[in-house]
Scaffold this active site. Sequence first.
Site, PDB file in Angstrom:
ATOM      1  N   CYS A 123       4.269   6.912 -31.484  1.00 26.85           N
ATOM      2  CA  CYS A 123       2.944   7.514 -31.343  1.00 26.85           C
ATOM      3  C   CYS A 123       2.014   6.434 -30.814  1.00 26.85           C
ATOM      4  O   CYS A 123       2.416   5.632 -29.986  1.00 26.85           O
ATOM      5  CB  CYS A 123       2.477   8.095 -32.678  1.00 26.85           C
ATOM      6  SG  CYS A 123       2.343   6.852 -33.989  1.00 26.85           S
TER       7      CYS A 123
ATOM      8  N   ARG B   7      -3.122  12.128 -24.082  1.00 28.59           N
ATOM      9  CA  ARG B   7      -2.847  10.693 -24.161  1.00 28.59           C
ATOM     10  C   ARG B   7      -1.495  10.386 -23.518  1.00 28.59           C
ATOM     11  O   ARG B   7      -1.340   9.384 -22.818  1.00 28.59           O
ATOM     12  CB  ARG B   7      -2.872  10.206 -25.612  1.00 28.59           C
ATOM     13  CG  ARG B   7      -4.254  10.134 -26.222  1.00 28.59           C
ATOM     14  CD  ARG B   7      -4.255   9.521 -27.604  1.00 28.59           C
ATOM     15  NE  ARG B   7      -4.018   8.081 -27.563  1.00 28.59           N
ATOM     16  CZ  ARG B   7      -3.819   7.332 -28.636  1.00 28.59           C
ATOM     17  NH1 ARG B   7      -3.799   7.891 -29.847  1.00 28.59           N
ATOM     18  NH2 ARG B   7      -3.615   6.029 -28.536  1.00 28.59           N
TER      19      ARG B   7
END
Length: 285
Positions: A240, A182
Amino acid sequence: MSTAPILITAAALHEALTGPGADRVRVLDVRWRLDRPDGRPEYEAGHIPGAQFVDLNVELARHAGPEEGRHPLPSVDELQAAARRWGISDGDTVVVYDDLNNLSSARAWWLLRHSGVSDVRLLDGALRTWTEAGLPLESGAAALPAPGTVSLSYTSLPVLALEDVAAFADDSLLLDARAAERYRGEVEPVDPRAGHVPGAVSAPTTENLGPDGRFLAAPALRERFRLLGAEDGVGVGVYCGSGVTAAHQAVALALAGLEPRVFVGSWSQWANHPELPAATGPNPS
């Protein structure tokens, strides 16, 4: 950062729940995951006796527009009302856990510490260590405790606001706690853009754990973060996807003796501001 202990073992929690002072110990079950956000069925199938279920989406976040990210902080009044429902009063010990290596319960740890609860601990190794120790589970919903009287205020831990992130990444160490793919922008299952904040360093928070799901020892964590750039005098921030696993990384940083700043909006907030740049690939910029 509070100097109170951060972790507790299953044996120590069992002793606390069955010994003198057990009435001042509150246990919270924070089961949540991205692909199955409602953890109540798993909680009702079996939880630590007396543990209160905490709905991360409802009680540890508030609903807002996408420009604030997927899990903005609840108002302090909302969090205080929830904490009192869980039976928390000033001076209580609060223990939080989940069934996913504490990746979701760390949000409760960070949020309660940020709001002034001084003694909040993670069950190290999560529910797995409790069951592997042969300790009992309770099914159904736990009995509701008497309402608590805790008073909360968002003043205890440092945070990064959206407008501070770019400059912080230029001058300090900003860690991205998501999976490496990611970070590199190869996949993005939830947010509108792939990639990472320019200047941020990839540091998947799952690498803070051993095979048993417990946090690595403090010296190993210190060395890990040093190799990522956490030298003396360097500020450290973390984000995050939506501010949940960033809290897990904040736990690891605290165990390493560092005082991290959490970017609560995280990538879900940054990615919803198209005027902000996104970097891709394995390097920070």
